[in-house]
Design a protein around this motif. Sequence first.
Motif, mmCIF file in Angstrom:
data_model
loop_
_atom_site.group_PDB
_atom_site.id
_atom_site.type_symbol
_atom_site.label_atom_id
_atom_site.label_comp_id
_atom_site.label_asym_id
_atom_site.label_seq_id
_atom_site.Cartn_x
_atom_site.Cartn_y
_atom_site.Cartn_z
ATOM 1 N N GLN A 1 -5.458 9.058 2.126
ATOM 2 C CA GLN A 1 -4.848 8.023 1.296
ATOM 3 C C GLN A 1 -5.037 6.657 1.936
ATOM 4 N N GLN A 2 -5.435 5.698 1.121
ATOM 5 C CA GLN A 2 -5.655 4.342 1.600
ATOM 6 C C GLN A 2 -4.445 3.481 1.256
ATOM 7 N N PHE A 3 -4.020 2.642 2.199
ATOM 8 C CA PHE A 3 -2.858 1.785 1.992
ATOM 9 C C PHE A 3 -3.274 0.326 2.063
ATOM 10 N N PRO A 4 -2.638 -0.522 1.286
ATOM 11 C CA PRO A 4 -2.934 -1.965 1.361
ATOM 12 C C PRO A 4 -2.361 -2.568 2.634
ATOM 13 N N GLU A 5 -2.790 -3.771 2.947
ATOM 14 C CA GLU A 5 -2.300 -4.450 4.148
ATOM 15 C C GLU A 5 -0.819 -4.800 4.006
ATOM 16 N N VAL A 6 -0.419 -5.151 2.792
ATOM 17 C CA VAL A 6 0.994 -5.413 2.494
ATOM 18 C C VAL A 6 1.505 -4.238 1.680
ATOM 19 N N VAL A 7 2.514 -3.530 2.216
ATOM 20 C CA VAL A 7 2.957 -2.263 1.629
ATOM 21 C C VAL A 7 4.287 -2.445 0.906
ATOM 22 N N PRO A 8 4.334 -2.181 -0.400
ATOM 23 C CA PRO A 8 5.609 -2.184 -1.124
ATOM 24 C C PRO A 8 6.286 -0.816 -0.973
ATOM 25 N N LEU A 9 7.574 -0.812 -0.685
ATOM 26 C CA LEU A 9 8.292 0.431 -0.427
ATOM 27 C C LEU A 9 9.492 0.577 -1.356
ATOM 28 N N ASN A 10 9.770 1.807 -1.699
ATOM 29 C CA ASN A 10 10.989 2.169 -2.423
ATOM 30 C C ASN A 10 11.680 3.228 -1.573
ATOM 31 N N VAL A 11 12.738 2.819 -0.879
ATOM 32 C CA VAL A 11 13.455 3.741 0.003
ATOM 33 C C VAL A 11 14.784 4.086 -0.648
ATOM 34 N N GLY A 12 14.830 5.246 -1.283
ATOM 35 C CA GLY A 12 16.056 5.681 -1.948
ATOM 36 C C GLY A 12 16.541 4.737 -3.027
ATOM 37 N N GLY A 13 15.627 4.001 -3.679
ATOM 38 C CA GLY A 13 16.019 3.074 -4.744
ATOM 39 C C GLY A 13 16.146 1.634 -4.286
ATOM 40 N N MET A 14 15.995 1.375 -2.987
ATOM 41 C CA MET A 14 16.045 0.015 -2.463
ATOM 42 C C MET A 14 14.628 -0.430 -2.122
ATOM 43 N N TYR A 15 14.277 -1.651 -2.519
ATOM 44 C CA TYR A 15 12.906 -2.134 -2.384
ATOM 45 C C TYR A 15 12.722 -2.950 -1.104
ATOM 46 N N PHE A 16 11.589 -2.696 -0.459
ATOM 47 C CA PHE A 16 11.216 -3.432 0.746
ATOM 48 C C PHE A 16 9.720 -3.716 0.692
ATOM 49 N N THR A 17 9.313 -4.757 1.405
ATOM 50 C CA THR A 17 7.891 -5.087 1.513
ATOM 51 C C THR A 17 7.603 -5.448 2.965
ATOM 52 N N THR A 18 6.565 -4.856 3.512
ATOM 53 C CA THR A 18 6.228 -5.126 4.906
ATOM 54 C C THR A 18 4.742 -4.913 5.122
ATOM 55 N N ARG A 19 4.259 -5.311 6.277
ATOM 56 C CA ARG A 19 2.859 -5.118 6.603
ATOM 57 C C ARG A 19 2.615 -3.679 7.057
ATOM 58 N N LEU A 20 1.430 -3.206 6.810
ATOM 59 C CA LEU A 20 1.053 -1.864 7.235
ATOM 60 C C LEU A 20 1.119 -1.744 8.752
ATOM 61 N N SER A 21 0.731 -2.801 9.453
ATOM 62 C CA SER A 21 0.756 -2.783 10.918
ATOM 63 C C SER A 21 2.180 -2.639 11.449
ATOM 64 N N THR A 22 3.183 -3.131 10.698
ATOM 65 C CA THR A 22 4.578 -2.984 11.115
ATOM 66 C C THR A 22 4.990 -1.526 11.083
ATOM 67 N N LEU A 23 4.629 -0.822 10.028
ATOM 68 C CA LEU A 23 4.974 0.592 9.912
ATOM 69 C C LEU A 23 4.260 1.437 10.969
ATOM 70 N N ARG A 24 3.109 0.968 11.424
ATOM 71 C CA ARG A 24 2.327 1.718 12.414
ATOM 72 C C ARG A 24 2.526 1.197 13.849
ATOM 73 N N ARG A 25 3.537 0.368 14.062
ATOM 74 C CA ARG A 25 3.672 -0.297 15.362
ATOM 75 C C ARG A 25 3.779 0.693 16.511
ATOM 76 N N TYR A 26 4.588 1.746 16.341
ATOM 77 C CA TYR A 26 4.740 2.765 17.390
ATOM 78 C C TYR A 26 4.122 4.063 16.884
ATOM 79 N N GLU A 27 3.153 4.577 17.624
ATOM 80 C CA GLU A 27 2.354 5.710 17.151
ATOM 81 C C GLU A 27 3.169 6.979 16.955
ATOM 82 N N ASP A 28 4.108 7.242 17.872
ATOM 83 C CA ASP A 28 4.821 8.515 17.835
ATOM 84 C C ASP A 28 6.066 8.465 16.954
ATOM 85 N N THR A 29 5.972 7.809 15.812
ATOM 86 C CA THR A 29 7.102 7.728 14.896
ATOM 87 C C THR A 29 6.733 8.358 13.564
#
Length: 288
Positions: free
Chosen positions: A47-75
């Motif tokens: 699966q390919q992800f955009p650089e800016v990732v829109p998120l729906n976490v349990g009905g709450m919306y967030f937007t962040t960079r893909l690099s932020t979500l991948r900051r720590y490898e073992d997560t």
Amino acid sequence: MVVVTGQNKVSGNPDDAMSSSDAEDDFQEPATPTATQAGQALPLLPQQFPEVVPLNVGGMYFTTRLSTLRRYEDTMLAAMFSGRHYIPTDAEGRYFIDRDGTYFGDILNFLRSGDLPPRERVRSVYKEAQYYSIGPLLDNLEDIQPLKGEKVRQAFLGLMPYYKDHLERIIEIAKLRAMQRKARFAKLKVCVFKEEMPITPYECPHFNSLRFERSESETKLFEHHCEVDVSFGPWEAVADVYDLLHCIVTDLSDRGITVDHQCIGVCDKHLINHYYCKRPIYEFKITW
């Protein structure tokens, strides 16, 4: 007149009927359904992800960079958005995480800039950090209040024999008595003592210990159970009786139980000669 015989109904002529070899050649296995056709089937390609990732976490919306979500490898977040796993999207194309999003903003703030939550949110964010397996955030939260004090507290309670069992016994006894009396509260007696009692003038404690060297016969003379519902002690730690009482009240309060306690005297059980038990006894009033 034309006579048609039964043999003409099934002809061996290759022009009139398909041979078995031809049938095998023309047979094709059903095509493997695609993700669109199967509905629930997952894509085969990463699966390919955009650089800016829109998120729906349990009905709450967030937007962040893909690099932020991948900051720590073992997560968990890094693994989820590594491309190795399929993440479903909602009707608006946001990547959906089936988790309460109340504290997800605190998770993102740490991944972005290392910010920690305010004290009143530390415990809740700690649980979310455990779920997402964010080790650096867990380490940082454990070094601030209230979790830092909780580590010290748990280290002390680890020295207390059967502490959790005694706590459950207090709850069960109070619940049973309240139901029997059809009341919202119940009273019970609790003995909390730090040292083995009594200490005679002829005894000396072991080095760096609160226990005493007694023969088996002497031990039996001093052994007895105070007439109380639950008894805590003895223990070997710097913390005193009032520290343990505070822990008991705090743990019961965390369960939504209102607790009042007061010292109502000491155990006056006669043991031997002029020695008495003298362990302090507290009355606990548990209100539901």
